[in-house]
Structure formats: structure tokens, C-alpha cells
Design a protein around this motif. Structure first.
Motif, PDB file in Angstrom:
ATOM      1  N   PRO A  71     -30.199  44.388 -15.387  1.00  0.00           N
ATOM      2  CA  PRO A  71     -30.199  42.988 -15.827  1.00  0.00           C
ATOM      3  C   PRO A  71     -31.173  42.137 -15.034  1.00  0.00           C
ATOM      4  O   PRO A  71     -31.853  41.276 -15.590  1.00  0.00           O
ATOM      5  CB  PRO A  71     -28.749  42.545 -15.605  1.00  0.00           C
ATOM      6  N   GLU A  72     -31.246  42.401 -13.731  1.00  0.00           N
ATOM      7  CA  GLU A  72     -32.129  41.573 -12.923  1.00  0.00           C
ATOM      8  C   GLU A  72     -33.585  41.756 -13.355  1.00  0.00           C
ATOM      9  O   GLU A  72     -34.348  40.807 -13.429  1.00  0.00           O
ATOM     10  CB  GLU A  72     -31.965  41.937 -11.453  1.00  0.00           C
TER      11      GLU A  72
ATOM     12  N   VAL B  71     -38.569  39.745 -16.288  1.00  0.00           N
ATOM     13  CA  VAL B  71     -39.583  39.876 -17.326  1.00  0.00           C
ATOM     14  C   VAL B  71     -39.660  38.601 -18.170  1.00  0.00           C
ATOM     15  O   VAL B  71     -40.725  38.186 -18.584  1.00  0.00           O
ATOM     16  CB  VAL B  71     -39.274  41.079 -18.235  1.00  0.00           C
ATOM     17  N   SER B  72     -38.508  37.966 -18.377  1.00  0.00           N
ATOM     18  CA  SER B  72     -38.524  36.819 -19.269  1.00  0.00           C
ATOM     19  C   SER B  72     -39.084  35.550 -18.618  1.00  0.00           C
ATOM     20  O   SER B  72     -39.349  34.586 -19.286  1.00  0.00           O
ATOM     21  CB  SER B  72     -37.097  36.546 -19.771  1.00  0.00           C
TER      22      SER B  72
ATOM     23  N   ILE C 153     -45.146  42.134  -9.039  1.00  0.00           N
ATOM     24  CA  ILE C 153     -45.009  43.562  -8.761  1.00  0.00           C
ATOM     25  C   ILE C 153     -45.265  43.783  -7.284  1.00  0.00           C
ATOM     26  O   ILE C 153     -46.283  43.349  -6.753  1.00  0.00           O
ATOM     27  CB  ILE C 153     -46.039  44.389  -9.561  1.00  0.00           C
ATOM     28  N   GLU C 154     -44.331  44.444  -6.656  1.00  0.00           N
ATOM     29  CA  GLU C 154     -44.494  44.667  -5.222  1.00  0.00           C
ATOM     30  C   GLU C 154     -44.828  46.134  -4.955  1.00  0.00           C
ATOM     31  O   GLU C 154     -44.018  47.030  -5.199  1.00  0.00           O
ATOM     32  CB  GLU C 154     -43.228  44.283  -4.481  1.00  0.00           C
TER      33      GLU C 154
ATOM     34  N   ASP D  60     -40.962  51.371  -9.232  1.00  0.00           N
ATOM     35  CA  ASP D  60     -39.816  52.185  -9.634  1.00  0.00           C
ATOM     36  C   ASP D  60     -38.851  51.388 -10.502  1.00  0.00           C
ATOM     37  O   ASP D  60     -38.316  51.887 -11.485  1.00  0.00           O
ATOM     38  CB  ASP D  60     -39.072  52.722  -8.408  1.00  0.00           C
ATOM     39  N   ALA D  61     -38.622  50.117 -10.096  1.00  0.00           N
ATOM     40  CA  ALA D  61     -37.720  49.288 -10.883  1.00  0.00           C
ATOM     41  C   ALA D  61     -38.291  49.063 -12.276  1.00  0.00           C
ATOM     42  O   ALA D  61     -37.576  49.087 -13.273  1.00  0.00           O
ATOM     43  CB  ALA D  61     -37.501  47.949 -10.176  1.00  0.00           C
ATOM     44  N   LEU D  62     -39.592  48.846 -12.326  1.00  0.00           N
ATOM     45  CA  LEU D  62     -40.254  48.651 -13.616  1.00  0.00           C
ATOM     46  C   LEU D  62     -40.023  49.831 -14.545  1.00  0.00           C
ATOM     47  O   LEU D  62     -39.865  49.675 -15.745  1.00  0.00           O
ATOM     48  CB  LEU D  62     -41.761  48.511 -13.410  1.00  0.00           C
ATOM     49  N   ASP D  63     -40.020  51.000 -13.949  1.00  0.00           N
ATOM     50  CA  ASP D  63     -39.901  52.218 -14.733  1.00  0.00           C
ATOM     51  C   ASP D  63     -38.548  52.304 -15.450  1.00  0.00           C
ATOM     52  O   ASP D  63     -38.369  53.109 -16.352  1.00  0.00           O
ATOM     53  CB  ASP D  63     -40.079  53.453 -13.832  1.00  0.00           C
TER      54      ASP D  63
END
Ligand code: SF4
Lengths: 449, 294
Positions: free
Chosen positions: B5-6, B11-12, B18-19, B80-83
Motif C-alpha cells: 500500500p505504501e 506512485v500516486s 527512487i533510492e 526492490d520495493a518498486l519490483d
């Protein structure tokens, strides 16, 4: 004598030799080995001396004692220079120490002739053997070969060394006769031929073995087989002294062209005759002809990479000498203006290579770029090749030089003026050129950029 | 598919941060870019920053203005979170090998906007495939410029790193070889493989202000950055190298400019032989005169 004192004498004695580069050995490293060292294509210049020369190898003589009396050489028998002699073990230790500090790519070893040619050659080979066999040294080794040493020694030298060289010394047999009477031009040529044959043979064996090797499936054990015998994988080179005798540039280029064609040499190095302490009275007393040396290197590149024949480069009416004011490609273009302006959008590659100011790399980029668009002046600027030199000889979609300008008798003068205002960078061509990070293969070719 | 959810809330927002894990984290960049391209994220809506995990005093560096940074802290996503995000099916972007290695090198440059530039080019390429062949495109030219500068720095590092022996502390009694170097770009990791292949049987370390690398005979270990005073002092053996440098110079061919072009002054302070240059240059004329007279 202490090592440090010997080093100072024997490095000094070797410094006049220009053929000190390390290149042409691919993909060797020490992973899985016991020692150290690697060669990954282009060698590295680890430092630069204030003479602008790259320091890539430990360049020394095993000894500067010599029984010969070559007039141009500081080590000749009749010179009263201080003498020294390294043991093979000392040279090995020095090489390893400098290498470990990351100061060098390897060793370039040469020697004065002591006792006999065979004895001297044996000593040189012993250094290389010890580095390779006792220390598993995988850095670069260049041995200067004694032309009349026994063939077995020559064969052995090639097993250990990456590059062998035999100095042709002077451009013509007459020059050699006059200044190095104990040396023999025929013998030098025949030794070069021997080395060339060895290299050829080793290459063929390597190839036929590669062709027959088993391709292993992924995951299966790699099939180990004996490596093909190596022989001077970095090829052979030679050095010619310029300006010690009266050979013309035309004669020099004729000889070089014969060496490239006849013995497949990798490089001919030109060494402007340098004043030496205690010079022989037969020699010209003058500053070394550095500009002439530079022009010869440029001419040499025209033969090797630009498709010029040696007899084209020295222009008729020049007395057999290259123009010192202009680089030889520009001089050629000025003398052949009927072929210009060259249309950069249509001219074939071999003609693009003849445009003054365009290096091999620029030509490649132009060929790439013009596939997708019609080249304009702005594109040339974008590629950073819009120099005054280039613009005088080309036409583009939106750029057409005036015929009258191209034919004007003043063009030479105008170009000279514009060049002296622009950045005249005379890259020193005797050395390896910089900027190998990205364009390892082509940066060497940018002598005319 | 389950979504974080985070992440989806990040994204919105107006833009995404991006880190990346390191200043030269090309693999992270590539991983993130793949997702961002699939989402068709506009280049101006993506901000890039990276951690400096190894630097001693440097915190995470933001690649954009500080006030902007303040407003987005805590919403940065790692590759990784993006993935984890659900992706619409898309055609992956194909690049040539040399283009990929140019991008990789460009990401070692120290220009703050390097990741943004590379992403912008990739995004443009996605919508116009002809760009792939356009060597004259200005974004691509800039990427090439960065790559060239970083590549040159790697090359100079291979050339100018100087090891000095320091008595070893390991049981085998082997000396440790230590070098101090100050690269202009983030090239230490990219340059290390060369030393590993060349010196696998010697313990060595290269210290730089940003981070250090140590070869323990088995693996390359990254360690925090150092300061110049932690570098070893010259040892007695170095005199041999200085002697060689002095003797191999031919005073009759003095060409100071040619030397400086290849060995710019910025490297001199860490090159032991550079202390000899002024003395050699000053003495050259006299020595040549004497040779011409004798
Ligand atoms: S043989 Fe070699 S070292 Fe001896 S004098 Fe001739 S050039 Fe010099």
C-alpha cells in the motif's frame, strides 16, 4: 656495485630506444595462478617522463658493456661511459618489485653484446624464463633479440616473451655499413624472417587446435587440453634511427613498407637520433629532429590505417622529404585538390579516410551517423570534427566550399595560419596514445583528429 | 497480485523518489528503470537519490534541491520495493551491449543528474525506437560524454594507483600492499576487478575518501572511506622506482606539455615520482647543451 647504482646506469643506457610499448596480448591474468600479472589488450602507461614518453615497461639493459662499436650508440666499445652489469636475478627482482607497486606493465630487456651473441642471448632468455617459470609472472615481456644468436635461443625467447624485436637500426644497408660496420643488414633481415615464421606457425597451430576443440555442454566438466605452444603473441617490432645518416624520408618509408609487408611487423619505431654524451665524431652534432620523427610516424599511420601506399606519401618535387610544416595527409590533399571537396554524405570510406583532419574514428562515426540522416554542418560540430582543416576539403547538405577557395594558391598559407591559432595538439606519435577507457581499439588511430 | 500500500501511494503522488544503494548503483538503476518504463513514469516525475553507506561522514545524498528533498523524505522507494508493483504487460526495451556498458559507465560519473539523464533517454527511446540509432541525439551525446570521463578515470586509476608494502598482520607474514587514491568519479568498484585479476595472490587495499576496497586473497571487500593520513608512508624500496624514473628521462627531448596532457597535475600529489618532475625539467636544458658540446 649496488642495485640502485646499476639501475641508474642501465636505465640511462636504454632510454634511447623508442620501441617500448606493451600491447597486443589479450586476456591473460593471474586468477588460478601462483604469481601475478595480467595483459588485457592495450597496455597501460603507468607514468610519463617529462619528455612526454609513456612509461609502461621497465626498460633496461642487462649490461652496457659491448664488444661492438656502433657509432650512434652510447654503449659502443669506444665510449667512455660508466659500465655496469645486472645479474639475471637482479633484473627479475626489480621487475617483480616495480610490478607489485603497479608502476609497470612488465619488462623490456635489451643488452650490449658481451663475450658472444649466444652468451648474451642466453642471459636475456634466462631472465624471461625465470620470470615465467620460477615466479609465474604473467605481465608483459619484450626481449630485444640479438640477430646472429643461435636459432634455438631465438625459439626459446619466443616461448617466454610477448614481443620480440630486432633493430634494423638504420634505414638502408649503406647506412648500417657506415655507422655500424660490425652489423650485417642481411643477417638482421634473415633473423626477422625467422621470427616471423615462428609467429606464423604458432598462430596456425593455435587456430587449428581451436577449430578442433570440443565444445562442452553447460554444466559438464571443461575438457582440459594442452595449450598450443605460444610464440611472441604480441608480434615483432623494430626500431630505426632517423637523422644519423643521410637517408631520405622516402627511403625510410620504403624500408618500413617492406618490413610491414615482408615480415608482418607490428610496429616500426622511429627514433630521432638523439645527441648522446661522448658522441662519436662521425655524427651530426645537432638537436634531435623531433618534428621529422613525428611526421614519419604520421606517414607510417597513413600506410597502416589509411590506405596510402608509401610512394604516394612523399610528394614529387620534395627531394624525398616530408613537409615539416604540414602533416603528410594535409600535404597530400593540397597536392591533389582535384579530388576535393569530398562529399561527406556520399563518398566511400576509403575516400573519407583521405580527408585531412578526419581520423579513423571520426570516419566511423560519420558513416554511422549518415545512415540515419543527411549530414549538415551542425552535425559535424556535434561530432566535434568541424575543424578548419576538415572544412576546407568537404561538402555537406548545407555547406559547399567555393571552388575558387579550394583552388587558391593561398590555401596552404591560410590553413597554416588557422591551425596555428587553433589548438595545435601534436600528439606524440611514438608513444601509446591516451584515452583507452572506452575506445581501446580506436583511440590509437586518432592521430589525425 | 498483492501490492504494497505504501508503494502505491508513493506512485500516486506528484513524483516518485527512487533510492539507490550506492552512488554507482547501476544494477539498482536498471532494475528500477525497467519498472518505471513499464509504468510509463514521466522522467520529470521521477527523482533519483542514493545512499553513501560507506562514506564516514556523508549521509544520504539527495540529487535535487534540499527543500524539495525535505518534503519527500520517507517516501523513497528502493528498486526492490518498486519490483513489487503490479505491471501492465509491456515489451521490454532492448539495448545493444555497448549501449548498456556506456550507460553503466555514465552512472559512475559524479554528475548529480546522471541517473535522471539516463532515465530520460531510456524513456524517450521507449516511445521512439529510431533514437536507438541516433548517435547525434543530444541526450545520448551527454551520456557518452559522462561515460567517457568515467572510463578515462578508471583507466587512469589502473595506471596511477601506487601500492606501498606494509608489514602484514596475517599468519603467513605476507606484506600487505596499500594504495591511496582520490578518484574524481565513483569508479572504485568498477576499477577493482582489474587489480583482482592482476594481483590475486597478494593482499592489497585501495583507500579512497568515499570507500575502500580490500582483497583478502579470496574476495573483494568494501570498507568505509579513509583519509590521506591513513595511507602508508614511502618505504625504502621506492627509491629504486624514483631512480628509474630519473634515469629513463631523455633531457634532449623535453616535452612537458605532452607529459601533462597524459598525466594531469591533479594526479601528481599521489604519484611518488611526481616530486622529481620540476628538478628534471629545470636541469634538462643544461644537460642537453653539455651533450651537444662534448
Ligand atoms: S651492439 Fe648494440 S649496444 Fe653494442 S654498440 Fe651496437 S647498438 Fe650499442
Amino acid at each position: 656495485m649496488e642495485t640502485i647504482a646499476k639501475l641508474s646506469i642501465l636505465a640511462d643506457a636504454a632510454k634511447y630506444d623508442a620501441s617500448c610499448a606493451s600491447s597486443g596480448v589479450k586476456g591473460r591474468n593471474s586468477l588460478g595462478g601462483k604469481g601475478m600479472g595480467s595483459s588485457e589488450g592495450m597496455g597501460i602507461c603507468h607514468s610519463y617522463a617529462p619528455d612526454g614518453r609513456c612509461i609502461s615497461l621497465l626498460k633496461i639493459l642487462l649490461t652496457n658493456f659491448c664488444i661492438y662499436d656502433c657509432r650512434y650508440c652510447i654503449n659502443r666499445k669506444s665510449s667512455n661511459v660508466q659500465r655496469a652489469r645486472f645479474t639475471a636475478a637482479e633484473v627479475v627482482a626489480l621487475t617483480l618489485d616495480f610490478y607489485r607497486r603497479n608502476c609497470i606493465e612488465g619488462l623490456f630487456l635489451s643488452s650490449g653484446i658481451i663475450q658472444s651473441s649466444d652468451y648474451t642471448m642466453e642471459q636475456l632468455v634466462e631472465v624471461a624464463r625465470s620470470l615465467r617459470e620460477d615466479h609465474d609472472f604473467r605481465g608483459y615481456i619484450h626481449l630485444k633479440t640479438i640477430p646472429d644468436a643461435a636459432p634455438e635461443l631465438l625459439a626459446l625467447a619466443g616461448r617466454y616473451a610477448d614481443r620480440l624485436s630486432i633493430n634494423i637500426e638504420l634505414p638502408t644497408p649503406e647506412g648500417l655499413q657506415q655507422l655500424a660496420p660490425e652489423k650485417n643488414a642481411k643477417q638482421i633481415q634473415s633473423a626477422m624472417g625467422d621470427v616471423a615464421r615462428h609467429i606464423q606457425l604458432a598462430k596456425q597451430e593455435g587456430r587449428s587446435q581451436a577449430a578442433s576443440s570440443i565444445i562442452s555442454l553447460p554444466g559438464s566438466q571443461r575438457v582440459r587440453r594442452a595449450r598450443p605452444p605460444r610464440y611472441a603473441p604480441g608480434g615483432q617490432s623494430t626500431q630505426m634511427i632517423v637523422g644519423a645518416d643521410d637517408a631520405s624520408d622516402a627511403a625510410i618509408l620504403l624500408t618500413s613498407s617492406g618490413l610491414y609487408g615482408g615480415h608482418g611487423l607490428r610496429r616500426v619505431y622511429y627514433s630521432a637520433f638523439s645527441p648522446i654524451p661522448d658522441a662519436s665524431a662521425d655524427l651530426p652534432l645537432q638537436a634531435p629532429p623531433l618534428l621529422r620523427e613525428h611526421r614519419l610516424y604520421q606517414a607510417d599511420w597513413l600506410m597502416r590505417f589509411y590506405g596510402f601506399a608509401h610512394q604516394e606519401i612523399v610528394l614529387p618535387g620534395s627531394g624525398g622529404m616530408l613537409d615539416l610544416e604540414l602533416d603528410p595527409k594535409l600535404a597530400w590533399a593540397l597536392a591533389h585538390r582535384q579530388h576535393f571537396p569530398m562529399n561527406l554524405n556520399r563518398a566511400p570510406k576509403e575516400w573519407l579516410l583521405r580527408v585531412p583532419g578526419l581520423g579513423v574514428r571520426s570516419v566511423q562515426r560519420l558513416l554511422m551517423a549518415r545512415r540515419g540522416r543527411s549530414l549538415r554542418l551542425a552535425d559535424l560540430q556535434q561530432l566535434r570534427i568541424a575543424t578548419a582543416k576538415v572544412l576546407a576539403f568537404v561538402e555537406l547538405a548545407d555547406y559547399h566550399p567555393r571552388r575558387a577557395d579550394l583552388e587558391s594558391p593561398l590555401l596552404r598559407q591560410q590553413l597554416l595560419q588557422r591551425m596555428s591559432h587553433g589548438v595545435v595538439q601534436q600528439k606524440h606519435s611514438g608513444m601509446r596514445l591516451p584515452d583507452m577507457g572506452l575506445s581501446a581499439k580506436t583511440s590509437q588511430l586518432s592521430l589525425f583528429d | 497480485m498483492d501490492t504494497n500500500p505504501e508503494s502505491s501511494s508513493a506512485v500516486s503522488r506528484d513524483f516518485l523518489v527512487i533510492e539507490l544503494a550506492q552512488p554507482d548503483d547501476f544494477d539498482g538503476f536498471r532494475q528500477a528503470a525497467r519498472v518505471l518504463l513499464a509504468l510509463n513514469a514521466e522522467p520529470h516525475a521521477v527523482r533519483w537519490r542514493f545512499c553513501q553507506p560507506l562514506a564516514q561522514q556523508m549521509p544520504t545524498q539527495d540529487l535535487f534541491a534540499a527543500d524539495e528533498a525535505g518534503s519527500v523524505v520517507g517516501r523513497a522507494l528502493t528498486p526492490d520495493a518498486l519490483d513489487q508493483l503490479p505491471l501492465p504487460p509491456t515489451q521490454p526495451l532492448r539495448l545493444g551491449k555497448s549501449q548498456l556498458s556506456t550507460l553503466r559507465l555514465a552512472c559512475c560519473h559524479n554528475l548529480a543528474g546522471r541517473f535522471a539523464l539516463c532515465y530520460r533517454w531510456l524513456h524517450r527511446l521507449q516511445s521512439d525506437h529510431r533514437l536507438r540509432l541516433d548517435a547525434l541525439d543530444s541526450d545520448w551525446r551527454e551520456i557518452e560524454r559522462l561515460a567517457k570521463a568515467a572510463g578515462r578515470e578508471i583507466h587512469k586509476m589502473h595506471a596511477f594507483v601506487r601500492f606501498r608494502p606494509v608489514p602484514g598482520t596475517e599468519a603467513d607474514g605476507q606484506a600487505m600492499q596499500i594504495a591511496w587514491f582520490e578518484p574524481e568519479h565513483h569508479v572504485l568498484r568498477a576499477a577493482s576487478g582489474f587489480f583482482r585479476r592482476r594481483f590475486p595472490n597478494m593482499r592489497w587495499a585501495i583507500l579512497t575518501p568515499q570507500c575502500s576496497v580490500y582483497w583478502d586473497l579470496e574476495q573483494l571487500l568494501l570498507a568505509p572511506g579513509s583519509t590521506a593520513d591513513q595511507a602508508p608512508e614511502p618505504d625504502a624500496g621506492e627509491q629504486l622506482w624514483l631512480t628509474y624514473y630519473r634515469s629513463t628521462f631523455n633531457p634532449a627531448r623535453l616535452k612537458e606539455q605532452a607529459m601533462q596532457r597524459e598525466m594531469p597535475r591533479k594526479y601528481w600529489k599521489n604519484l611518488p615520482e611526481a616530486v622529481l618532475i620540476s628538478e628534471l625539467v629545470a636541469g634538462a636544458r643544461g644537460r642537453t647543451q653539455r651533450m651537444l658540446q662534448t
